[in-house]
Motif scaffolding. Structure first.
Motif, PDB file in Angstrom:
ATOM      1  N   LEU A  47       0.814  -1.220   0.000  1.00  0.00           N
ATOM      2  CA  LEU A  47       0.000   0.000   0.000  1.00  0.00           C
ATOM      3  C   LEU A  47       0.846   1.268   0.000  1.00  0.00           C
ATOM      4  CD1 LEU A  47      -2.759  -1.016   2.572  1.00  0.00           C
ATOM      5  CD2 LEU A  47      -3.049  -0.676   0.110  1.00  0.00           C
ATOM      6  N   GLN A  48       2.029   1.201   0.571  1.00  0.00           N
ATOM      7  CA  GLN A  48       2.887   2.379   0.708  1.00  0.00           C
ATOM      8  C   GLN A  48       3.823   2.568  -0.485  1.00  0.00           C
ATOM      9  OE1 GLN A  48       2.552   4.518   3.123  1.00  0.00           O
ATOM     10  NE2 GLN A  48       2.054   3.506   5.029  1.00  0.00           N
ATOM     11  N   THR A  49       3.796   1.652  -1.430  1.00  0.00           N
ATOM     12  CA  THR A  49       4.681   1.734  -2.598  1.00  0.00           C
ATOM     13  C   THR A  49       4.245   2.864  -3.515  1.00  0.00           C
ATOM     14  OG1 THR A  49       5.128  -0.631  -2.456  1.00  0.00           O
ATOM     15  CG2 THR A  49       5.566   0.438  -4.570  1.00  0.00           C
ATOM     16  N   GLU A  50       5.207   3.697  -3.908  1.00  0.00           N
ATOM     17  CA  GLU A  50       4.908   4.826  -4.797  1.00  0.00           C
ATOM     18  C   GLU A  50       5.603   4.718  -6.150  1.00  0.00           C
ATOM     19  OE1 GLU A  50       5.626   8.495  -2.739  1.00  0.00           O
ATOM     20  OE2 GLU A  50       4.346   7.928  -1.055  1.00  0.00           O
ATOM     21  N   ASP A  51       6.573   3.843  -6.259  1.00  0.00           N
ATOM     22  CA  ASP A  51       7.317   3.658  -7.506  1.00  0.00           C
ATOM     23  C   ASP A  51       6.389   3.075  -8.571  1.00  0.00           C
ATOM     24  OD1 ASP A  51       8.860   1.709  -9.348  1.00  0.00           O
ATOM     25  OD2 ASP A  51      10.457   3.005  -8.555  1.00  0.00           O
ATOM     26  N   LYS A  52       6.248   3.773  -9.694  1.00  0.00           N
ATOM     27  CA  LYS A  52       5.297   3.350 -10.740  1.00  0.00           C
ATOM     28  C   LYS A  52       5.619   1.961 -11.292  1.00  0.00           C
ATOM     29  CE  LYS A  52       4.087   7.982 -12.424  1.00  0.00           C
ATOM     30  NZ  LYS A  52       3.039   8.367 -11.661  1.00  0.00           N
ATOM     31  N   GLU A  53       6.881   1.658 -11.442  1.00  0.00           N
ATOM     32  CA  GLU A  53       7.280   0.340 -11.945  1.00  0.00           C
ATOM     33  C   GLU A  53       6.867  -0.761 -10.950  1.00  0.00           C
ATOM     34  OE1 GLU A  53      11.494  -1.773 -12.680  1.00  0.00           O
ATOM     35  OE2 GLU A  53      11.225   0.110 -13.782  1.00  0.00           O
ATOM     36  N   LEU A  54       7.075  -0.497  -9.668  1.00  0.00           N
ATOM     37  CA  LEU A  54       6.683  -1.473  -8.657  1.00  0.00           C
ATOM     38  C   LEU A  54       5.164  -1.579  -8.543  1.00  0.00           C
ATOM     39  CD1 LEU A  54       9.305  -0.783  -5.840  1.00  0.00           C
ATOM     40  CD2 LEU A  54       9.137  -2.813  -7.300  1.00  0.00           C
ATOM     41  N   ILE A  55       4.466  -0.475  -8.702  1.00  0.00           N
ATOM     42  CA  ILE A  55       3.001  -0.515  -8.684  1.00  0.00           C
ATOM     43  C   ILE A  55       2.498  -1.397  -9.823  1.00  0.00           C
ATOM     44  CG2 ILE A  55       0.896   0.861  -9.040  1.00  0.00           C
ATOM     45  CD1 ILE A  55       2.335   3.121  -7.450  1.00  0.00           C
ATOM     46  N   ASN A  56       3.126  -1.297 -10.976  1.00  0.00           N
ATOM     47  CA  ASN A  56       2.762  -2.159 -12.092  1.00  0.00           C
ATOM     48  C   ASN A  56       3.007  -3.625 -11.737  1.00  0.00           C
ATOM     49  OD1 ASN A  56       1.817  -2.448 -14.853  1.00  0.00           O
ATOM     50  ND2 ASN A  56       3.907  -3.153 -15.293  1.00  0.00           N
ATOM     51  N   GLU A  57       4.098  -3.925 -11.043  1.00  0.00           N
ATOM     52  CA  GLU A  57       4.389  -5.295 -10.608  1.00  0.00           C
ATOM     53  C   GLU A  57       3.339  -5.769  -9.589  1.00  0.00           C
ATOM     54  OE1 GLU A  57       6.592  -7.537 -11.816  1.00  0.00           O
ATOM     55  OE2 GLU A  57       6.901  -5.967 -13.315  1.00  0.00           O
ATOM     56  N   ILE A  58       2.879  -4.869  -8.749  1.00  0.00           N
ATOM     57  CA  ILE A  58       1.821  -5.215  -7.788  1.00  0.00           C
ATOM     58  C   ILE A  58       0.546  -5.601  -8.552  1.00  0.00           C
ATOM     59  CG2 ILE A  58       0.262  -4.286  -6.018  1.00  0.00           C
ATOM     60  CD1 ILE A  58       2.667  -2.550  -5.065  1.00  0.00           C
ATOM     61  N   LEU A  59       0.209  -4.832  -9.569  1.00  0.00           N
ATOM     62  CA  LEU A  59      -0.992  -5.132 -10.357  1.00  0.00           C
ATOM     63  C   LEU A  59      -0.854  -6.471 -11.087  1.00  0.00           C
ATOM     64  CD1 LEU A  59      -1.686  -1.572 -11.797  1.00  0.00           C
ATOM     65  CD2 LEU A  59      -2.921  -2.738  -9.947  1.00  0.00           C
ATOM     66  N   ILE A  60       0.317  -6.733 -11.636  1.00  0.00           N
ATOM     67  CA  ILE A  60       0.556  -8.006 -12.328  1.00  0.00           C
ATOM     68  C   ILE A  60       0.431  -9.165 -11.342  1.00  0.00           C
ATOM     69  CG2 ILE A  60       2.348  -9.393 -13.463  1.00  0.00           C
ATOM     70  CD1 ILE A  60       3.272  -6.707 -14.796  1.00  0.00           C
ATOM     71  N   THR A  61       1.010  -9.000 -10.157  1.00  0.00           N
ATOM     72  CA  THR A  61       0.938 -10.046  -9.138  1.00  0.00           C
ATOM     73  C   THR A  61      -0.496 -10.238  -8.661  1.00  0.00           C
ATOM     74  OG1 THR A  61       3.203  -9.579  -8.457  1.00  0.00           O
ATOM     75  CG2 THR A  61       1.831 -10.808  -6.896  1.00  0.00           C
ATOM     76  N   ALA A  62      -1.228  -9.155  -8.482  1.00  0.00           N
ATOM     77  CA  ALA A  62      -2.633  -9.254  -8.060  1.00  0.00           C
ATOM     78  C   ALA A  62      -3.442 -10.046  -9.080  1.00  0.00           C
ATOM     79  CB  ALA A  62      -3.222  -7.861  -7.865  1.00  0.00           C
ATOM     80  N   ARG A  63      -3.209  -9.792 -10.348  1.00  0.00           N
ATOM     81  CA  ARG A  63      -3.914 -10.551 -11.391  1.00  0.00           C
ATOM     82  C   ARG A  63      -3.540 -12.031 -11.316  1.00  0.00           C
ATOM     83  NH1 ARG A  63      -6.423  -9.587 -16.621  1.00  0.00           N
ATOM     84  NH2 ARG A  63      -6.432  -7.469 -15.876  1.00  0.00           N
ATOM     85  N   PHE A  64      -2.243 -12.311 -11.126  1.00  0.00           N
ATOM     86  CA  PHE A  64      -1.793 -13.700 -11.005  1.00  0.00           C
ATOM     87  C   PHE A  64      -2.490 -14.389  -9.839  1.00  0.00           C
ATOM     88  CE2 PHE A  64       0.920 -16.662  -8.705  1.00  0.00           C
ATOM     89  CZ  PHE A  64       1.122 -17.642  -9.668  1.00  0.00           C
ATOM     90  N   VAL A  65      -2.532 -13.733  -8.692  1.00  0.00           N
ATOM     91  CA  VAL A  65      -3.170 -14.315  -7.504  1.00  0.00           C
ATOM     92  C   VAL A  65      -4.651 -14.550  -7.772  1.00  0.00           C
ATOM     93  CG1 VAL A  65      -3.827 -13.865  -5.100  1.00  0.00           C
ATOM     94  CG2 VAL A  65      -1.480 -13.388  -5.864  1.00  0.00           C
ATOM     95  N   LYS A  66      -5.332 -13.559  -8.325  1.00  0.00           N
ATOM     96  CA  LYS A  66      -6.770 -13.684  -8.616  1.00  0.00           C
ATOM     97  C   LYS A  66      -7.037 -14.838  -9.568  1.00  0.00           C
ATOM     98  CE  LYS A  66     -10.401 -12.747 -11.393  1.00  0.00           C
ATOM     99  NZ  LYS A  66     -10.593 -13.539 -12.595  1.00  0.00           N
TER     100      LYS A  66
END
Length: 182
Positions: A47-66
């Motif tokens: 939640l505290q991540t602000e780096d756009k590249e890392l936010i994109n990785e969070i979204l990719i991981t969220a999709r993988f988990v879902k």
């Protein structure tokens, strides 16, 4: 009802995760991919991540988990509102105590059975059962009886197979009672 949210603990968890290092975020994402859940502290890192590249990785991981957990399925349910009495005053909710225009209703078990039959006749096998939060007019006992009524109700097409619920905050023992309802 006692306040079950520990504001100080939540703030502490958020404070210790401000501007997390890239390696820490990557470690949390690797753990997330194991599909075993995250701690509040690990969730705070994301939640505290602000780096756009890392936010994109969070979204990719969220999709993988879902997709790993649920696949590409779409699950539909029909809502079943069993009572609209509420002692709270949440501004976003039509059930709120201050809404004087709302006609207050608590369905009888016979009415709940009839609603379940009508929902099932439309082809639904899953419902979301919910009601307002009121200590007497929509108590846990009433809610459990409603669940048991729906599960006992059959129609020419079968019966409701799954009930998802929206309920007021409960104590552990109350959750056990709710889970045991059939």
């Amino acid at each position: 009802m006692k306040d079950f949210i520990d504001d100080d603990k939540i703030q502490h968890v958020l404070d210790i995760s401000v501007r997390p290092e890239k390696k820490r975020v990557e470690d949390v994402l690797d753990k997330a991919k194991e599909l075993k859940g995250l701690t509040p502290e690990e969730t705070s890192v994301l939640l505290q991540t602000e780096d756009k590249e890392l936010i994109n990785e969070i979204l990719i991981t969220a999709r993988f988990v879902k997709e790993s957990i649920y696949g590409n399925r779409l699950v539909l349910f029909a809502p079943l509102y069993i009572a609209n009495h509420c002692s709270n005053n949440c501004l976003y909710c039509g059930f709120r105590r201050a809404n004087k225009e709302l006609k207050r209703v608590a369905l009888t078990m016979e009415e709940i059975a009839a609603e379940a039959q009508a929902i099932e006749a439309e082809g639904h096998k899953r419902i979301l059962m919910l009601c307002g939060e009121h200590p007497t007019r929509s108590s846990l006992d009433y809610f459990i009886e409603a669940i048991e009524t729906v599960y006992a109700t059959t129609n020419f097409n079968g019966e409701i197979r799954r009930i998802n619920v929206e309920v007021a905050p409960l104590e552990v023992e109350e959750f056990k009672r709710l889970k045991a309802a059939k």
